[in-house]
Design an enzyme around this catalytic site. Structure first.
Site, PDB file in Angstrom:
ATOM      1  N   GLY A 127     -27.975  35.381   0.905  1.00 48.86           N
ATOM      2  CA  GLY A 127     -27.871  34.762   3.179  1.00 48.86           C
ATOM      3  C   GLY A 127     -26.773  35.622   3.223  1.00 48.86           C
ATOM      4  N   ASP A 128     -26.833  35.485   5.382  1.00 52.24           N
ATOM      5  CA  ASP A 128     -26.665  36.166   6.268  1.00 52.24           C
ATOM      6  C   ASP A 128     -26.474  38.041   6.110  1.00 52.24           C
ATOM      7  OD1 ASP A 128     -25.488  34.077   6.621  1.00 52.24           O
ATOM      8  OD2 ASP A 128     -23.857  33.930   5.105  1.00 52.24           O
ATOM      9  N   LYS A 134     -31.156  38.549   8.973  1.00 48.73           N
ATOM     10  CA  LYS A 134     -32.662  38.488   9.465  1.00 48.73           C
ATOM     11  C   LYS A 134     -32.694  37.902  11.169  1.00 48.73           C
ATOM     12  CE  LYS A 134     -31.492  34.699   6.600  1.00 48.73           C
ATOM     13  NZ  LYS A 134     -30.191  35.197   5.514  1.00 48.73           N
ATOM     14  N   ALA A 164     -28.177  27.286   7.701  1.00 56.21           N
ATOM     15  CA  ALA A 164     -28.557  28.644   8.550  1.00 56.21           C
ATOM     16  C   ALA A 164     -27.883  28.598  10.344  1.00 56.21           C
ATOM     17  CB  ALA A 164     -30.064  28.874   8.263  1.00 56.21           C
ATOM     18  N   GLY A 165     -27.141  30.329   9.902  1.00 51.81           N
ATOM     19  CA  GLY A 165     -26.687  30.346  11.187  1.00 51.81           C
ATOM     20  C   GLY A 165     -27.172  31.934  11.533  1.00 51.81           C
ATOM     21  N   HIS A 166     -28.586  32.330  12.488  1.00 56.52           N
ATOM     22  CA  HIS A 166     -28.563  33.249  12.577  1.00 56.52           C
ATOM     23  C   HIS A 166     -28.223  33.837  13.690  1.00 56.52           C
ATOM     24  CE1 HIS A 166     -32.412  31.963   9.379  1.00 56.52           C
ATOM     25  NE2 HIS A 166     -30.796  32.033   9.001  1.00 56.52           N
ATOM     26  N   THR A 167     -27.789  34.961  13.353  1.00 53.77           N
ATOM     27  CA  THR A 167     -27.009  35.552  14.530  1.00 53.77           C
ATOM     28  C   THR A 167     -27.863  36.185  15.470  1.00 53.77           C
ATOM     29  OG1 THR A 167     -24.209  35.361  13.337  1.00 53.77           O
ATOM     30  CG2 THR A 167     -24.824  37.054  15.466  1.00 53.77           C
ATOM     31  N   THR A 182     -22.351  23.925   2.794  1.00 56.23           N
ATOM     32  CA  THR A 182     -21.428  24.022   4.588  1.00 56.23           C
ATOM     33  C   THR A 182     -21.238  22.450   5.132  1.00 56.23           C
ATOM     34  OG1 THR A 182     -24.067  23.702   5.160  1.00 56.23           O
ATOM     35  CG2 THR A 182     -22.852  26.438   4.718  1.00 56.23           C
ATOM     36  N   GLN A 236     -31.359  31.236   4.359  1.00 59.65           N
ATOM     37  CA  GLN A 236     -30.062  31.472   3.009  1.00 59.65           C
ATOM     38  C   GLN A 236     -30.867  33.388   2.172  1.00 59.65           C
ATOM     39  OE1 GLN A 236     -31.761  27.752   3.961  1.00 59.65           O
ATOM     40  NE2 GLN A 236     -29.968  27.898   4.884  1.00 59.65           N
ATOM     41  N   THR A 279     -28.401  26.842  -2.873  1.00 60.33           N
ATOM     42  CA  THR A 279     -28.174  25.886  -1.950  1.00 60.33           C
ATOM     43  C   THR A 279     -29.744  24.565  -2.115  1.00 60.33           C
ATOM     44  OG1 THR A 279     -29.061  25.525   0.262  1.00 60.33           O
ATOM     45  CG2 THR A 279     -30.134  26.812  -1.220  1.00 60.33           C
ATOM     46  N   ARG A 320     -16.354  35.583   3.888  1.00 62.32           N
ATOM     47  CA  ARG A 320     -17.604  35.808   3.127  1.00 62.32           C
ATOM     48  C   ARG A 320     -16.636  36.686   2.046  1.00 62.32           C
ATOM     49  NH1 ARG A 320     -21.962  37.914   8.265  1.00 62.32           N
ATOM     50  NH2 ARG A 320     -22.256  35.658   8.139  1.00 62.32           N
ATOM     51  N   ARG A 354     -27.177  46.599   8.360  1.00 64.35           N
ATOM     52  CA  ARG A 354     -25.206  47.032   8.590  1.00 64.35           C
ATOM     53  C   ARG A 354     -25.251  48.198   7.417  1.00 64.35           C
ATOM     54  NH1 ARG A 354     -21.357  42.281   8.797  1.00 64.35           N
ATOM     55  NH2 ARG A 354     -21.476  42.039  10.503  1.00 64.35           N
ATOM     56  N   LEU A 355     -25.580  49.332   7.516  1.00 64.69           N
ATOM     57  CA  LEU A 355     -25.313  50.366   6.471  1.00 64.69           C
ATOM     58  C   LEU A 355     -24.454  50.936   7.953  1.00 64.69           C
ATOM     59  CD1 LEU A 355     -26.149  52.805   4.686  1.00 64.69           C
ATOM     60  CD2 LEU A 355     -27.957  53.629   6.878  1.00 64.69           C
TER      61      LEU A 355
HETATM   62  P1  GDP Z   1     -28.650  35.919   8.922  1.00 67.93           P
HETATM   63  O1  GDP Z   1     -27.878  34.138   8.306  1.00 67.93           O
HETATM   64  O2  GDP Z   1     -29.310  37.111   7.863  1.00 67.93           O
HETATM   65  O3  GDP Z   1     -29.762  36.247  10.133  1.00 67.93           O
HETATM   66  O4  GDP Z   1     -27.328  37.142   8.924  1.00 67.93           O
HETATM   67  P2  GDP Z   1     -25.699  36.062   9.362  1.00 67.93           P
HETATM   68  O5  GDP Z   1     -26.574  36.226  11.309  1.00 67.93           O
HETATM   69  O6  GDP Z   1     -25.009  34.537   9.241  1.00 67.93           O
HETATM   70  O7  GDP Z   1     -25.470  37.687   9.330  1.00 67.93           O
HETATM   71  C1  GDP Z   1     -25.543  38.560   9.995  1.00 67.93           C
HETATM   72  C2  GDP Z   1     -23.813  39.260  10.469  1.00 67.93           C
HETATM   73  O8  GDP Z   1     -24.557  40.590  10.484  1.00 67.93           O
HETATM   74  C3  GDP Z   1     -23.984  38.806  12.230  1.00 67.93           C
HETATM   75  O9  GDP Z   1     -23.434  38.956  12.665  1.00 67.93           O
HETATM   76  C4  GDP Z   1     -25.575  39.937  12.866  1.00 67.93           C
HETATM   77  O10 GDP Z   1     -24.946  39.968  14.856  1.00 67.93           O
HETATM   78  C5  GDP Z   1     -25.313  41.508  12.088  1.00 67.93           C
HETATM   79  N1  GDP Z   1     -25.759  42.166  11.876  1.00 67.93           N
HETATM   80  C6  GDP Z   1     -27.106  41.992  11.790  1.00 67.93           C
HETATM   81  N2  GDP Z   1     -27.698  43.753  11.279  1.00 67.93           N
HETATM   82  C7  GDP Z   1     -26.588  44.478  12.056  1.00 67.93           C
HETATM   83  C8  GDP Z   1     -25.988  45.414  11.463  1.00 67.93           C
HETATM   84  O11 GDP Z   1     -27.380  46.756  11.228  1.00 67.93           O
HETATM   85  N3  GDP Z   1     -25.158  45.737  12.147  1.00 67.93           N
HETATM   86  C9  GDP Z   1     -23.509  45.571  12.337  1.00 67.93           C
HETATM   87  N4  GDP Z   1     -22.760  46.339  12.797  1.00 67.93           N
HETATM   88  N5  GDP Z   1     -23.993  44.077  12.237  1.00 67.93           N
HETATM   89  C10 GDP Z   1     -25.094  43.879  11.843  1.00 67.93           C
HETATM   90  P1  IMO Z   2     -27.963  31.963   6.389  1.00 71.08           P
HETATM   91  O1  IMO Z   2     -29.569  31.563   6.732  1.00 71.08           O
HETATM   92  C1  IMO Z   2     -25.049  32.222   3.132  1.00 71.08           C
HETATM   93  C2  IMO Z   2     -24.315  28.612   0.815  1.00 71.08           C
HETATM   94  C3  IMO Z   2     -23.139  28.032   0.762  1.00 71.08           C
HETATM   95  C4  IMO Z   2     -22.993  27.415   0.131  1.00 71.08           C
HETATM   96  C5  IMO Z   2     -24.086  27.003  -0.669  1.00 71.08           C
HETATM   97  C6  IMO Z   2     -24.747  25.277  -1.039  1.00 71.08           C
HETATM   98  O2  IMO Z   2     -27.037  31.767   7.339  1.00 71.08           O
HETATM   99  O3  IMO Z   2     -28.247  33.362   5.165  1.00 71.08           O
HETATM  100  P2  IMO Z   2     -25.336  23.902   1.117  1.00 71.08           P
HETATM  101  O4  IMO Z   2     -25.093  23.495   2.220  1.00 71.08           O
HETATM  102  O5  IMO Z   2     -26.842  24.928   1.155  1.00 71.08           O
HETATM  103  O6  IMO Z   2     -25.506  22.584  -0.060  1.00 71.08           O
HETATM  104  O7  IMO Z   2     -24.171  25.008   0.395  1.00 71.08           O
HETATM  105  O8  IMO Z   2     -25.206  27.836  -0.041  1.00 71.08           O
HETATM  106  N1  IMO Z   2     -25.501  29.282   1.759  1.00 71.08           N
HETATM  107  C7  IMO Z   2     -25.229  29.564   2.948  1.00 71.08           C
HETATM  108  N2  IMO Z   2     -24.644  31.236   2.522  1.00 71.08           N
HETATM  109  N3  IMO Z   2     -26.083  31.802   4.386  1.00 71.08           N
HETATM  110  C8  IMO Z   2     -26.270  31.144   4.988  1.00 71.08           C
HETATM  111  O9  IMO Z   2     -27.929  31.023   5.466  1.00 71.08           O
HETATM  112  C9  IMO Z   2     -26.331  30.074   3.657  1.00 71.08           C
HETATM  113  N4  IMO Z   2     -26.691  28.708   3.449  1.00 71.08           N
HETATM  114  C10 IMO Z   2     -26.392  27.765   2.474  1.00 71.08           C
HETATM  115  O10 IMO Z   2     -21.756  28.397   1.646  1.00 71.08           O
HETATM  116  O11 IMO Z   2     -22.351  28.076  -0.723  1.00 71.08           O
HETATM  117 MG    MG Z   3     -26.025  33.728   8.195  1.00 75.59          MG
END
Ligand code: GDP
Ligand code: IMO
Ligand code: MG
Length: 434
Positions: free
Chosen positions: A12-13, A16, A39-42, A128, A226, A241, A307, A333-334
């Site tokens: 995850g994270d 995406k 999920a938390g999508h930035t 979460t 995720q 999850t 994380r 994130r290269l």
């Molecule tokens: P997701 O859950 O897969 O959508 O990812 P998150 O949003 O939870 O976490 C990704 C983090 O990386 C966020 O803070 C984005 O703004 C940041 N991010 C995404 N791509 C890049 C990148 O190529 N470089 C950097 N430095 N940050 C990035």
């Molecule tokens: P995105 O979409 C990272 C992790 C939680 C925990 C496990 C189970 O932003 O990539 P849950 O609340 O789903 O029952 O928790 O899964 N988890 C994530 N880790 N990114 C996520 O979503 C996640 N969604 C759940 O931290 O370890």
């Molecule tokens: Mg996320």
């Protein structure tokens, strides 16, 4: 009738949200198929910085229809808050549709998520706390309440008796097993009525909408949530999850045929992170891990938790590619690795008995006992940050990308060099015409 899946390749994270916001400009639909507001999508673009939990990240493109599919579990409070938040920054959300088959996260699910985690003690999953697991439990147990049921909220002979029945059972669990305070039926019922008022315009059989879009040759991006290693079946069980973030989940979570999926993009960070408990073979508990976390600001977009960080794990990545059949890798994130003089990639695991494997083990306890075997590459001079052309990358960075591509066996077609939409290198066309 092309659909393109954008799947979290790791824990995850992976970025995406950033990638779907970027790719959505070449598409007409963006759809969520699994997970919930765990999920938390930035997304960072000209409108500001946003962390989406339920609304698909294509919402910023005025011609993109955003759909929440049947495989998602929905906390209406969170969805309504996101819709209202978008309205405040001038983003119109009338182009959204929510599946009538999606299940609701109810207040008792959130309570049970907390109580179950407390009861697990030292074996807690580190969820979460959003009620996602308990909502999926009720779906499979056939006692869940679906978004479409909200349309019958005023039918007192149907909706209320069902809710009463479910809450009676949940309250036995909450009070007798966990010794906590019961949930108030009338309060929940009132809340359901308010949710119905607000969400009614969005509720529809979304599979019909998507099949129509496919037959009209529209392009659809399937926004994974995720990551593969958190998959209920294929992840590091029980530290997973409760849904299927993998490609199979995209099909059941939307009701579209598999042959409509033309591309499967696996999103990988250039290193590894994990939030919550469970094995992470390449975890760095030293100052290198700390340096990655601080440089990358690796704190959860949903819970704010730090994380756990480590080097890129090619054993897990290859497993992820086998499961999902990626046609492209998106490496994000290269730029975070710009400051390191040496960079490691894990190419094998040494098991507790000393044997070496490149197969990803099934059991979490076996994984906990694995030692990473590393290949060491030298870092690069210069910066990759904000680069938009592959030829502008430092040669060391190119070698790193090539090595990852070789180890996974899938081409890296997009590289992300920063969090902003435009900080992206497209090497080969993946979605539509790009
Ligand atoms: P997701 O859950 O897969 O959508 O990812 P998150 O949003 O939870 O976490 C990704 C983090 O990386 C966020 O803070 C984005 O703004 C940041 N991010 C995404 N791509 C890049 C990148 O190529 N470089 C950097 N430095 N940050 C990035
Ligand atoms: P995105 O979409 C990272 C992790 C939680 C925990 C496990 C189970 O932003 O990539 P849950 O609340 O789903 O029952 O928790 O899964 N988890 C994530 N880790 N990114 C996520 O979503 C996640 N969604 C759940 O931290 O370890
Ligand atoms: Mg996320």
């Amino acid at each position: 009738m092309p659909a393109y899946a954008v799947i979290g390749g790791q824990w995850g994270d992976e970025g995406k949200g950033k990638m779907v916001d970027f790719l959505a400009q070449y598409s007409q639909y963006v759809v969520r198929y699994s997970g919930g507001n765990n999920a938390g999508h930035t997304v960072i673009n000209d409108k500001g910085k946003f962390a989406f939990h339920l609304v698909p990240t294509g919402i910023f493109w005025p011609n993109v229809t955003c759909v929440i599919g049947n495989g998602v579990v929905i906390d209406p409070n969170v969805l309504i808050e996101e819709i209202d938040g978008l309205a405040k920054v001038g983003i119109e959300t009338g182009r959204m549709a929510v599946s009538d088959r999606a299940h609701l996260i109810m207040p008792y699910h959130v309570t049970l998520d907390r109580l179950e985690e407390e009861a697990r003690g030292s074996t807690a999953i580190g969820t979460t706390g959003r009620g996602v697991g308990p909502a999926y439990v009720d779906k499979v147990a056939r006692s869940g309440i679906r978004v479409g049921d909200l349309l019958e909220v005023d039918n007192k002979s149907r909706f209320l008796p069902r809710l009463e029945n479910v809450i009676k059972l949940k309250n036995s669990l909450i009070t007798k097993v966990y010794g906590d305070n019961p949930i108030d039926l009338q309060k929940v019922y009132q809340q359901c009525r308010e949710w119905a008022d607000k969400l009614r315009p969005f509720i529809t059989p979304t599979e019909k909408l998507l099949l129509e879009a496919l037959s009209n040759n529209k392009s659809i991006i399937l926004e994974g949530a995720q990551g593969t290693m958190l998959d209920i079946d294929h992840g590091t069980f029980p530290y997973v999850t409760s849904s299927s973030p993998t490609i199979g989940g995209a099909i059941t979570g939307l009701g579209i045929p598999p042959q409509s999926i033309k591309g499967i993009l696996g999103v990988f960070k250039a290193y590894s992170t994990r939030v919550g408990s469970g094995p992470l073979v390449t975890e760095l508990l030293d100052n290198v891990g700390e340096a990655i976390r601080e440089r990358a600001q690796e704190y959860g977009a949903t819970t704010g938790r730090p994380r756990r960080c480590g080097w890129f794990d090619a054993v897990a990545a290859r497993y992820s590619a086998q499961l999902n059949g990626y046609t492209s890798i998106v490496l994000t994130r290269l730029d975070i690795l710009d400051s390191f003089s040496t960079i490691k990639i894990c190419t094998g695991y040494r098991l507790g008995d000393g044997t070496i494997t490149t197969d990803f083990p099934t059991s979490a306890s076996t994984l906990e006992s694995c030692e990473p075997i590393y290949e060491e590459l030298s870092g690069w001079d210069g910066s990759t940050a904000s680069t938009t052309k592959v030829n502008d990358l430092p040669s060391g960075a190119k070698l790193y990308v090539d090595r990852i591509q070789e180890l996974i066996g899938v081409p890296v077609d997009i590289i992300s060099t920063g969090p902003r939409r435009e900080e992206t290198i497209v090497i080969r066309s993946t979605v539509g015409d790009i």
